[in-house]
Structures are given as structure tokens and as C-alpha cells.
Design an enzyme around this catalytic site. Structure first.
Site, PDB file in Angstrom:
ATOM      1  N   ARG A  52      11.788 -16.807 -18.678  1.00  0.00           N
ATOM      2  CA  ARG A  52      10.541 -16.261 -18.117  1.00  0.00           C
ATOM      3  C   ARG A  52      10.771 -15.903 -16.650  1.00  0.00           C
ATOM      4  O   ARG A  52      10.304 -14.888 -16.156  1.00  0.00           O
ATOM      5  CB  ARG A  52       9.369 -17.249 -18.264  1.00  0.00           C
ATOM      6  CG  ARG A  52       8.136 -16.767 -17.507  1.00  0.00           C
ATOM      7  CD  ARG A  52       6.814 -17.446 -17.877  1.00  0.00           C
ATOM      8  NE  ARG A  52       6.926 -18.834 -18.263  1.00  0.00           N
ATOM      9  CZ  ARG A  52       7.121 -19.852 -17.418  1.00  0.00           C
ATOM     10  NH1 ARG A  52       7.226 -19.635 -16.117  1.00  0.00           N
ATOM     11  NH2 ARG A  52       7.223 -21.085 -17.874  1.00  0.00           N
ATOM     12  N   TYR A 104      -6.628   5.137 -15.525  1.00  0.00           N
ATOM     13  CA  TYR A 104      -6.342   4.793 -16.921  1.00  0.00           C
ATOM     14  C   TYR A 104      -7.379   3.770 -17.427  1.00  0.00           C
ATOM     15  O   TYR A 104      -7.738   2.834 -16.694  1.00  0.00           O
ATOM     16  CB  TYR A 104      -4.918   4.218 -17.002  1.00  0.00           C
ATOM     17  CG  TYR A 104      -4.549   3.727 -18.366  1.00  0.00           C
ATOM     18  CD1 TYR A 104      -4.273   4.626 -19.390  1.00  0.00           C
ATOM     19  CD2 TYR A 104      -4.486   2.366 -18.646  1.00  0.00           C
ATOM     20  CE1 TYR A 104      -3.956   4.172 -20.661  1.00  0.00           C
ATOM     21  CE2 TYR A 104      -4.158   1.909 -19.914  1.00  0.00           C
ATOM     22  CZ  TYR A 104      -3.901   2.816 -20.909  1.00  0.00           C
ATOM     23  OH  TYR A 104      -3.588   2.369 -22.165  1.00  0.00           O
ATOM     24  N   ASP A 176       0.258   4.640  -9.613  1.00  0.00           N
ATOM     25  CA  ASP A 176       0.666   4.577 -11.014  1.00  0.00           C
ATOM     26  C   ASP A 176       1.448   5.865 -11.294  1.00  0.00           C
ATOM     27  O   ASP A 176       0.878   6.954 -11.338  1.00  0.00           O
ATOM     28  CB  ASP A 176      -0.580   4.458 -11.901  1.00  0.00           C
ATOM     29  CG  ASP A 176      -0.237   4.321 -13.383  1.00  0.00           C
ATOM     30  OD1 ASP A 176       0.841   4.801 -13.792  1.00  0.00           O
ATOM     31  OD2 ASP A 176      -1.063   3.766 -14.127  1.00  0.00           O
ATOM     32  N   LYS A 201       5.696   4.800 -21.889  1.00  0.00           N
ATOM     33  CA  LYS A 201       5.535   6.242 -21.973  1.00  0.00           C
ATOM     34  C   LYS A 201       6.890   6.930 -21.736  1.00  0.00           C
ATOM     35  O   LYS A 201       7.782   6.784 -22.540  1.00  0.00           O
ATOM     36  CB  LYS A 201       4.443   6.689 -20.994  1.00  0.00           C
ATOM     37  CG  LYS A 201       3.191   5.789 -21.018  1.00  0.00           C
ATOM     38  CD  LYS A 201       2.412   5.844 -22.316  1.00  0.00           C
ATOM     39  CE  LYS A 201       1.375   4.740 -22.462  1.00  0.00           C
ATOM     40  NZ  LYS A 201       0.439   4.561 -21.359  1.00  0.00           N
TER      41      LYS A 201
HETATM   42  C1  PLP Z   1      -0.474   3.564 -20.901  1.00  0.00           C
HETATM   43  C2  PLP Z   1      -0.813   3.530 -19.456  1.00  0.00           C
HETATM   44  C3  PLP Z   1      -1.026   2.315 -18.778  1.00  0.00           C
HETATM   45  C4  PLP Z   1      -1.029   0.977 -19.491  1.00  0.00           C
HETATM   46  O1  PLP Z   1       0.203   0.673 -19.992  1.00  0.00           O
HETATM   47  P1  PLP Z   1       0.464  -0.204 -21.352  1.00  0.00           P
HETATM   48  O2  PLP Z   1       1.946  -0.193 -21.427  1.00  0.00           O
HETATM   49  O3  PLP Z   1      -0.220   0.519 -22.471  1.00  0.00           O
HETATM   50  O4  PLP Z   1      -0.127  -1.538 -21.109  1.00  0.00           O
HETATM   51  C5  PLP Z   1      -1.282   2.361 -17.421  1.00  0.00           C
HETATM   52  N1  PLP Z   1      -1.341   3.545 -16.764  1.00  0.00           N
HETATM   53  C6  PLP Z   1      -1.161   4.721 -17.376  1.00  0.00           C
HETATM   54  C7  PLP Z   1      -1.246   5.985 -16.593  1.00  0.00           C
HETATM   55  C8  PLP Z   1      -0.894   4.764 -18.740  1.00  0.00           C
HETATM   56  O5  PLP Z   1      -0.736   5.949 -19.347  1.00  0.00           O
END
Ligand code: PLP
Length: 392
Positions: A52, A104, A176, A201
Site C-alpha cells: 500500500r 467532471y 485535471d 482514459k
Molecule cells: C473519468 C474522469 C475522471 C474520474 O476518473 P475515474 O478513473 O473514472 O475515477 C476525472 N476527470 C475526468 C476529466 C474524467 O474524464
């Protein structure tokens, strides 16, 4: 400093954290599937005591992402939302976080339904301008949260200008960077303190793993994030880290194709009779094209508008439903950033929980469809959208 550090982005994406294994020479380092580490005597170990806290496969991924974003440190998490949780947990009761309203959905939910109950107040602006952020800053604002391009309207916020406003008010800045990736945008260079990723993504890139990461501008921020990573415990397993690292190696070439395909698609459908709008940050008709072209230039100087295109059908819900169900190459699915093209209808899928008036007020109408343009042959993608519009 890593021996690949002065090299180009595309080279670092493949080599940083991927030194051949010193014991066997394995060119690709092994996956360290272990929860614990054998000590030679009490407290004496090789820098690893429990997975962890630290795991070699995770450290390799952290080193690579850190290098690509140009940061001083990186911490990986089990999802983008776990990374967001750790970042928001740097705040204390009484602090405020300021964000653009269209963050998001999962980020909005964490701010509004989880952290607000612990006394961290979220403040949202409906206006993307740096002046709007300046107006809402107050001495309790400790974090400014930016996403660019945004989802699903693909607005582009001026990271450098908003970071100046935030820093003048004594707040840290998190960007982000999930949509742009460091191939197209380097937020730390533009002034950000933290870069957040849903590696689910584009970084993973193959729609087969969920993960997240925070890259930090300087070492001073590292201690707190590493403490929270270990304390909150939302860490990724070594197999997931391996998949994400493998994804990273092709990120640069994938993003080039995502951008080329998305630009072609956006230009092709720009004046289609069944569409009222086509949104893409690098189209001359986009409201933020100037900022996008200035800001969206990342590793190795590559510039592009990303792989997301948003279209708005003129006819309402029924026509849009027919369009979504008629697509054959594009899959109707949530998420984005994989090699395969996806189609998302925000009003009924990702943004379904937002009340209709608020949603429509923000431009997320029933006719709006978000396309994650994959890296298939662009002619097949254009033909698919064309035939689905024919059916709409
Ligand atoms: C998908 C996404 C998240 C969250 O991520 P997860 O891996 O689904 O928890 C945060 N910000 C953006 C822009 C996203 O597309």
C-alpha cells in the site's frame, strides 16, 4: 535525475521507469505481484516494506508520469476519483475550493456530497474567464480546480491566467489533464501545482483498466500527497500499473492519430444539415480557439485539439436516440480515450443526474452527443456518423 530525463517526450514515454531488470536482464521489468517484502533484520529493507505504501511496479509508473508532466513527484491511485479524494483531503474544514461549474460529474459529486459535509465548501463559477475566478477568490480559497478542455462542451480555460489569479490569492491550482494528456498540454509549465489524471482514459488508452494519478510541481507537495495516498489507501494494484505503463508507451503516437481523426471529423460535419453545432477546440468557429491554440502544445511541441468532438443534432431526443442506436463503428458507452471510438449521450448518461433546467441552461441539451474519436481509419468513422445521421 533519471538518465532519460533530458531526452524527448516520446522517448521518455517508453523508457523512464522501464530499465531492464538488473537480475535477469528482462527488457520489460516484471510485475511485482507482492504485498510484502522480506527484511534482512528488523526495520532493514530495500526501500519497500508494504505494497500500500510502495510497490516497484507502481513506482515505475509514477516515475514515467512524473517525467512526462514535468513534475517533481507523482502518486498513482486506483481511479481518477481516488486521486481527487486524496487531493481534496489536503484541505481542512473552513477551506474553500473554487472550480468551473462543468467539472467532471464524479469530481462535482465528491466536492458537493462528500467534502462539503466535512466543511470544505465548493464554489462554482459558470463563467470560464480569469476575471470570474478573480471575483470569487477569498482568503479561504485554498484550491482552484480546472479542467480543460471541459466535458462535454469542450470549453478551454486559460490555465496560465487562472493560475496567476489563484496564486495571487494564496491558493494552489489543480488541473485535471485527463482530456488533453501531456502530449497536448503541460499544466505545470503553465503554472499548475498539481496535475490530476484519470489514467482510465487516454493514458491507459485501451478501455481495459481504471486508474488515477496526481503529479506535483515540487517536492514540498509530495510529502502530504504520499501521506494521503498511504493513509486513504486507494492505491492501484501492480497488474493495473503494468497496463497503464504499457499504455503510456504509445500515448504520443495515439494522441497524434486521435487529434488528426477528430479534426477531420469536426471539419467534415461542421456544416451538416442535421447538426446545429459542432464543437472542437481547434475549429475556427470554437469560442476558445485562440486560447486552445496557444495552450494546447505539449510534449515535443506537438499541438492538437484532442480526440473529443461534440455535435448537436437539430432535432430533439427521438432523432438523437435513433442516431446513437444506428452507429456501428462507434460504441454507445460511457468513458473515453480508448483506441476504439465511443459515443456518449450526456443528457441520458453521464449528466443524467443534473436537473433538466440546469443541464439545458449549461447547453447540455437532448440533441448533444459527445464523440470520443478513436484511432480507426477516419473514412470508416466519417461513413459511420454519416449513415447514423441519415437514420436520425
Ligand atoms: C473519468 C474522469 C475522471 C474520474 O476518473 P475515474 O478513473 O473514472 O475515477 C476525472 N476527470 C475526468 C476529466 C474524467 O474524464
Amino acid at each position: 535525475m533519471n538518465r532519460f530525463e533530458p531526452m524527448h517526450f516520446a522517448t521518455r514515454a517508453i523508457h523512464v521507469g522501464q530499465e531492464p531488470d538488473p537480475t535477469t536482464g528482462a527488457t520489460v521489468p516484471p510485475i511485482y505481484a507482492t504485498s510484502t517484502y522480506t527484511q534482512s533484520s528488523p526495520g532493514e529493507h530495500k526501500g519497500y516494506d508494504y505494497s500500500r505504501t510502495r510497490n516497484p511496479t507502481r513506482v515505475m509508473l509514477e516515475d514515467a508520469l512524473c517525467s512526462l508532466e514535468g513534475g517533481a513527484a507523482c502518486a498513482c491511485f486506483s481511479s481518477g476519483c481516488a486521486a481527487t479524494t486524496a487531493l481534496l483531503a489536503t484541505l481542512s474544514p473552513g477551506d474553500k475550493v473554487l472550480a468551473y461549474a462543468d467539472v467532471y460529474g464524479g469530481t462535482f459529486r465528491l466536492m458537493k456530497r462528500v467534502f462539503e459535509t466535512f466543511g470544505v465548501a465548493p464554489v462554482f463559477t459558470e463563467d470560464t474567464s480569469p476575471q470570474a475566478f478573480a471575483k470569487l477568490m477569498d482568503p479561504r480559497t485554498k484550491l482552484v480546480w480546472l479542467e480543460s478542455p471541459t466535458n462535454p462542451l469542450l470549453r478551454v480555460l486559460d490555465i496560465e491566467a487562472v493560475a496567476k489569479v489563484a496564486h495571487a490569492g494564496g491558493a494552489k491550482v489543480c488541473v485535471d489533464n485527463t482530456f488533453a494528456t501531456p502530449v497536448l498540454q503541460l499544466p505545470i509549465k503553465l503554472g499548475a501545482d498539481y496535475v490530476l489524471h484519470s489514467t482510465t482514459k487516454y493514458v491507459g488508452g485501451h478501455s481495459d483498466v481504471v486508474g488515477g494519478a496526481i503529479v506535483m510541481r515540487d517536492k514540498a507537495l509530495q510529502e502530504k500527497i504520499a501521506f494521503l495516498q498511504n493513509s486513504l489507501g486507494g492505491v492501484p494494484g501492480p497488474f493495473d500499473c503494468f497496463l497503464q505503463q504499457r499504455g503510456l508507451k504509445t500515448l504520443a503516437v495515439r494522441m497524434e492519430r486521435h487529434c488528426a481523426n477528430a479534426m477531420r471529423l469536426a471539419e467534415h460535419f461542421r456544416e451538416h444539415r442535421k447538426l446545429s453545432r459542432v464543437l472542437y477546440p481547434f475549429l475556427e468557429s470554437h469560442p476558445d480557439v485562440a486560447v486552445a491554440k496557444k495552450q494546447m502544445r505539449g510534449g515535443d511541441g506537438f499541438s492538437g485539439g484532442g480526440g473529443m468532438v461534440t455535435i448537436v443534432l437539430k432535432d430533439g431526443w427521438e432523432a438523437t436516440k435513433r442516431f446513437c442506436s444506428s452507429l456501428r463503428v462507434f460504441s454507445l458507452a460511457e468513458s473515453l480515450g480508448g483506441v476504439e471510438s465511443l459515443c456518449c449521450h450526456p443528457a441520458s448518461m453521464t449528466h443524467g443526474s443534473i436537473p433538466k433546467e440546469i443541464r439545458e441552461g449549461r447547453g447540455i441539451t437532448d440533441g448533444l452527443v459527445r464523440l470520443s474519436v478513436g484511432i480507426e481509419h477516419v473514412d470508416d468513422l466519417i461513413a459511420d456518423v454519416e449513415q447514423a445521421l441519415g437514420n436520425a
